[in-house]
Write a protein that holds these residues in place. Structure first.
Motif, PDB file in Angstrom:
ATOM      1  N   ALA A  72     -26.989  73.447 111.651  1.00 16.00           N
ATOM      2  CA  ALA A  72     -27.960  72.775 110.797  1.00 16.00           C
ATOM      3  C   ALA A  72     -28.926  71.944 111.621  1.00 16.00           C
ATOM      4  O   ALA A  72     -30.142  71.924 111.353  1.00 16.00           O
ATOM      5  CB  ALA A  72     -27.244  71.898 109.779  1.00 16.00           C
ATOM      6  N   SER A  73     -28.448  71.253 112.642  1.00 18.33           N
ATOM      7  CA  SER A  73     -29.333  70.449 113.472  1.00 18.33           C
ATOM      8  C   SER A  73     -30.250  71.327 114.319  1.00 18.33           C
ATOM      9  O   SER A  73     -31.391  70.968 114.586  1.00 18.33           O
ATOM     10  CB  SER A  73     -28.539  69.493 114.360  1.00 18.33           C
ATOM     11  OG  SER A  73     -27.789  70.198 115.319  1.00 18.33           O
ATOM     12  N   ALA A  74     -29.784  72.499 114.716  1.00 22.14           N
ATOM     13  CA  ALA A  74     -30.617  73.434 115.479  1.00 22.14           C
ATOM     14  C   ALA A  74     -31.747  73.973 114.617  1.00 22.14           C
ATOM     15  O   ALA A  74     -32.852  74.188 115.091  1.00 22.14           O
ATOM     16  CB  ALA A  74     -29.766  74.555 116.047  1.00 22.14           C
ATOM     17  N   LYS A 114     -17.959  71.323 112.581  1.00 28.83           N
ATOM     18  CA  LYS A 114     -18.792  70.951 113.720  1.00 28.83           C
ATOM     19  C   LYS A 114     -19.818  72.045 114.009  1.00 28.83           C
ATOM     20  O   LYS A 114     -20.983  71.759 114.285  1.00 28.83           O
ATOM     21  CB  LYS A 114     -17.920  70.691 114.942  1.00 28.83           C
ATOM     22  CG  LYS A 114     -18.663  70.128 116.109  1.00 28.83           C
ATOM     23  CD  LYS A 114     -17.718  69.775 117.248  1.00 28.83           C
ATOM     24  CE  LYS A 114     -18.490  69.205 118.413  1.00 28.83           C
ATOM     25  NZ  LYS A 114     -17.616  68.828 119.529  1.00 28.83           N
ATOM     26  N   LYS A 138     -33.148  72.389 112.100  1.00 27.21           N
ATOM     27  CA  LYS A 138     -34.104  71.313 111.839  1.00 27.21           C
ATOM     28  C   LYS A 138     -35.075  71.128 113.003  1.00 27.21           C
ATOM     29  O   LYS A 138     -36.174  70.658 112.809  1.00 27.21           O
ATOM     30  CB  LYS A 138     -33.353  69.997 111.583  1.00 27.21           C
ATOM     31  CG  LYS A 138     -32.644  69.989 110.262  1.00 27.21           C
ATOM     32  CD  LYS A 138     -31.922  68.662 110.064  1.00 27.21           C
ATOM     33  CE  LYS A 138     -31.149  68.660 108.755  1.00 27.21           C
ATOM     34  NZ  LYS A 138     -30.409  67.408 108.577  1.00 27.21           N
ATOM     35  N   ARG A 139     -34.655  71.471 114.190  1.00 27.07           N
ATOM     36  CA  ARG A 139     -35.523  71.293 115.373  1.00 27.07           C
ATOM     37  C   ARG A 139     -36.625  72.264 115.322  1.00 27.07           C
ATOM     38  O   ARG A 139     -37.506  72.703 115.279  1.00 27.07           O
ATOM     39  CB  ARG A 139     -34.731  71.517 116.651  1.00 27.07           C
ATOM     40  CG  ARG A 139     -33.715  70.463 116.870  1.00 27.07           C
ATOM     41  CD  ARG A 139     -33.009  70.722 118.175  1.00 27.07           C
ATOM     42  NE  ARG A 139     -31.729  69.992 118.165  1.00 27.07           N
ATOM     43  CZ  ARG A 139     -30.793  70.179 119.025  1.00 27.07           C
ATOM     44  NH1 ARG A 139     -30.935  71.049 119.983  1.00 27.07           N
ATOM     45  NH2 ARG A 139     -29.700  69.484 118.984  1.00 27.07           N
ATOM     46  N   LYS A 152     -21.060  74.172 111.870  1.00 28.24           N
ATOM     47  CA  LYS A 152     -22.073  74.146 110.806  1.00 28.24           C
ATOM     48  C   LYS A 152     -23.078  73.027 111.052  1.00 28.24           C
ATOM     49  O   LYS A 152     -24.284  73.214 110.870  1.00 28.24           O
ATOM     50  CB  LYS A 152     -21.413  73.956 109.444  1.00 28.24           C
ATOM     51  CG  LYS A 152     -20.777  75.184 108.881  1.00 28.24           C
ATOM     52  CD  LYS A 152     -20.203  74.903 107.504  1.00 28.24           C
ATOM     53  CE  LYS A 152     -19.511  76.110 106.926  1.00 28.24           C
ATOM     54  NZ  LYS A 152     -18.937  75.819 105.595  1.00 28.24           N
ATOM     55  N   GLU A 153     -22.564  71.860 111.453  1.00 25.16           N
ATOM     56  CA  GLU A 153     -23.457  70.717 111.719  1.00 25.16           C
ATOM     57  C   GLU A 153     -24.408  71.024 112.877  1.00 25.16           C
ATOM     58  O   GLU A 153     -25.597  70.704 112.818  1.00 25.16           O
ATOM     59  CB  GLU A 153     -22.626  69.465 112.018  1.00 25.16           C
ATOM     60  CG  GLU A 153     -21.904  68.913 110.805  1.00 25.16           C
ATOM     61  CD  GLU A 153     -20.944  67.788 111.159  1.00 25.16           C
ATOM     62  OE1 GLU A 153     -20.734  67.499 112.357  1.00 25.16           O
ATOM     63  OE2 GLU A 153     -20.386  67.188 110.220  1.00 25.16           O
ATOM     64  N   GLU A 154     -23.854  71.654 113.915  1.00 29.12           N
ATOM     65  CA  GLU A 154     -24.702  72.013 115.065  1.00 29.12           C
ATOM     66  C   GLU A 154     -25.742  73.049 114.675  1.00 29.12           C
ATOM     67  O   GLU A 154     -26.896  72.972 115.102  1.00 29.12           O
ATOM     68  CB  GLU A 154     -23.838  72.519 116.212  1.00 29.12           C
ATOM     69  CG  GLU A 154     -23.017  71.436 116.881  1.00 29.12           C
ATOM     70  CD  GLU A 154     -22.063  71.974 117.936  1.00 29.12           C
ATOM     71  OE1 GLU A 154     -22.008  73.211 118.144  1.00 29.12           O
ATOM     72  OE2 GLU A 154     -21.378  71.142 118.546  1.00 29.12           O
TER      73      GLU A 154
END
Length: 103
Positions: A98-100, A92, A102-103, A94-96
């Motif tokens: 990665a999404s941060a 979780k 991308k922003r 890592k996913e957060e």
């Protein structure tokens, strides 16, 4: 005070359970050594009986080896569940991250 015997289960002050594997005959100095292991651990530990009874409190005697296996399996299952929760938390995070990014 109860004299430790094979298949006795004891607990220490931290709540860790151990099983007496063997009580050896006294050595030439008259010291009797006890062999035990923590439930869920394959490692054997050796300690004089007097020290053992000072550190551990009697819980019960296993009527069969199956009870030990059940107790060990419970501990191993709890460890697995804890590892799964930790892996899920890492995933979780890592996913957060990665999404941060991308922003």
């Amino acid at each position: 005070m109860r004299q430790p015997q094979r298949n006795d289960m004891y607990v220490n002050g931290e709540g860790m359970k151990v099983v007496v594997n063997n009580v050896l005959a006294p050595n030439p100095a008259g010291v009797q050594i006890l062999e035990y292991k923590f439930i869920g651990s394959p490692e054997l530990h050796f300690i004089p009986v007097d020290e053992f009874t000072g550190q551990f409190e009697f819980v019960e005697t296993f009527s069969s080896f199956d009870i030990y296996i059940e107790e060990r399996n419970k501990i191993l299952q709890l460890k697995e569940e804890e590892e799964e929760r930790a892996a899920l938390a890492r995933k979780k995070a890592k996913e957060e991250a990665a999404s941060a990014i991308k922003r």
